[in-house]
Design an enzyme around this catalytic site. Structure first.
Site, PDB file in Angstrom:
ATOM      1  N   SER A   1       0.860  -1.188   0.000  1.00 28.69           N
ATOM      2  CA  SER A   1       0.000   0.000   0.000  1.00 28.69           C
ATOM      3  C   SER A   1       0.890   1.229   0.000  1.00 28.69           C
ATOM      4  CB  SER A   1      -0.864   0.004   1.259  1.00 28.69           C
ATOM      5  OG  SER A   1      -1.360   1.302   1.506  1.00 28.69           O
ATOM      6  N   SER A   2       0.416   2.317  -0.596  1.00 27.20           N
ATOM      7  CA  SER A   2       1.250   3.528  -0.640  1.00 27.20           C
ATOM      8  C   SER A   2       1.445   4.134   0.753  1.00 27.20           C
ATOM      9  CB  SER A   2       0.659   4.563  -1.602  1.00 27.20           C
ATOM     10  OG  SER A   2      -0.670   4.857  -1.256  1.00 27.20           O
ATOM     11  N   CYS A   3       0.700   3.647   1.770  1.00 26.55           N
ATOM     12  CA  CYS A   3       0.955   4.144   3.127  1.00 26.55           C
ATOM     13  C   CYS A   3       2.248   3.559   3.694  1.00 26.55           C
ATOM     14  CB  CYS A   3      -0.220   3.873   4.049  1.00 26.55           C
ATOM     15  SG  CYS A   3      -0.396   2.147   4.440  1.00 26.55           S
TER      16      CYS A   3
ATOM     17  N   TYR B   1      -0.947  -0.352  10.133  1.00 30.40           N
ATOM     18  CA  TYR B   1      -1.219  -0.963   8.825  1.00 30.40           C
ATOM     19  C   TYR B   1       0.031  -0.881   7.949  1.00 30.40           C
ATOM     20  CZ  TYR B   1      -3.674  -1.564   4.344  1.00 30.40           C
ATOM     21  OH  TYR B   1      -4.087  -1.999   3.119  1.00 30.40           O
TER      22      TYR B   1
ATOM     23  N   LYS C   1       2.314  -3.921   6.297  1.00 30.21           N
ATOM     24  CA  LYS C   1       2.568  -4.012   4.851  1.00 30.21           C
ATOM     25  C   LYS C   1       4.071  -3.993   4.541  1.00 30.21           C
ATOM     26  CE  LYS C   1      -1.539  -4.166   2.940  1.00 30.21           C
ATOM     27  NZ  LYS C   1      -1.909  -5.354   2.166  1.00 30.21           N
TER      28      LYS C   1
ATOM     29  N   HIS D   1     -13.474   5.201   2.426  1.00 27.18           N
ATOM     30  CA  HIS D   1     -12.394   6.109   2.059  1.00 27.18           C
ATOM     31  C   HIS D   1     -12.994   7.250   1.241  1.00 27.18           C
ATOM     32  CE1 HIS D   1      -9.019   4.000   3.728  1.00 27.18           C
ATOM     33  NE2 HIS D   1      -9.529   2.851   3.290  1.00 27.18           N
TER      34      HIS D   1
END
Ligand SMILES: C[C@H]1O[C@H](OP(=O)(O)OP(=O)(O)OC[C@H]2O[C@@H](n3cnc4c(=O)[nH]c(N)nc43)[C@H](O)[C@@H]2O)[C@@H](O)[C@@H](O)C1=O
Length: 239
Positions: free
Chosen positions: A35-37, A64, A68, A108
């Protein structure tokens, strides 16, 4: 985040167990979804794959992100230790689309806006409240495009780098997403801002350099993607 302990543990368990289970079952190729987070916060330039773990994470979704990052690193370690296992990671940007979560607590940005605009249109409301000042920027890709990238990823797996972003390479402000949904759904009222709500990272745009070199591009425009998502919401979610 309502439940940081559960969010970290559940995502870590899912990632670790799936990847290690695949390794122990002798699965030779695996495409893991990050994920881009996973990227450090407060970086305004496009996020390149080698920037993972090069700075502090965004605290609102740290658990999170840690899960990841750990799972992506596990894939790298397995491949390095035993090259017969080729375990690679896609890092998608934010996604939206059909079968999204539209309920107020889990949604979201785009599904939340669709629900808010739908309610405003139905009740003739004159104002819709945007979380934050609306200047945060996000890159939202239609989930159908992500599915296409995954199918291509399976078909052209050997040409993939170890880690690769999947995104559009362009972003819009939160205010612009509200305007795009309002346009598709025919809302003509005003917007105001609730500055007490969480805004997360100021910008989260992934670099598409590796993606372009691999030879893939998303095919759905924001307007078409929003239209398909609105159609799903009206026909299949609301019933
Ligand atoms: C994919 C990614 O998604 C998450 O991170 P996020 O990018 O912050 O995602 P978001 O869609 O919730 O917000 C995007 C922006 O939009 C603003 N915003 C305005 N009005 C509403 C609104 O009504 N609802 C929501 N949810 N956001 C709103 C909001 O304040 C923020 O600035 C993480 O779960 C992370 O773990 C992760 O992986």
């Amino acid at each position: 985040m309502a439940d940081p302990v559960g969010f970290l543990l559940e995502n870590l368990d899912m990632g670790r167990n799936l990847v290690w289970g695949a390794r122990n079952a002798g699965i030779p190729r695996l495409l893991n979804l990050g994920s881009s987070c996973m990227y450090p916060r407060n970086i305004s330039e496009p996020l390149r794959e080698e920037m993972v773990l090069k700075g502090e994470l965004e605290p609102t979704n740290e658990g999170y992100a840690l899960a990841k990052v750990t799972t992506a690193r596990l894939c790298e370690y397995i491949t390095r230790a035993e090259p017969k296992f080729q375990y690679k990671t896609f890092i998608p940007c934010n996604l939206y689309g059909r079968h999204d979560k539209f309920d107020a607590f889990a949604a979201h940005l785009i599904p939340a806006v669709i629900r808010k605009v739908d309610e405003a249109v139905r009740t003739d409301a004159e104002v819709i409240t945007i979380w934050g000042d609306g200047t945060a920027r996000r890159e939202f890709m239609y989930a159908g495009d992500m599915a296409d990238a995954l199918i291509q990823g399976v078909e052209r797996f050997d040409a993939l780098p170890e880690t690769m972003n999947v995104g559009l390479g362009t972003d819009w402000s939160v205010n612009e997403y509200y305007e795009a949904v309002a346009d598709v759904m025919g809302y003509r009222g005003r917007f105001d801002h609730d500055l007490t709500k969480p805004v997360g990272m100021a910008r989260k745009l992934v670099s598409t350099e590796r993606l372009e070199a691999w030879g893939w591009r998303a095919g759905t425009s924001l307007r078409d993607g929003v239209q398909k998502t609105v159609d799903f919401f009206k026909k299949e979610w609301q019933g």
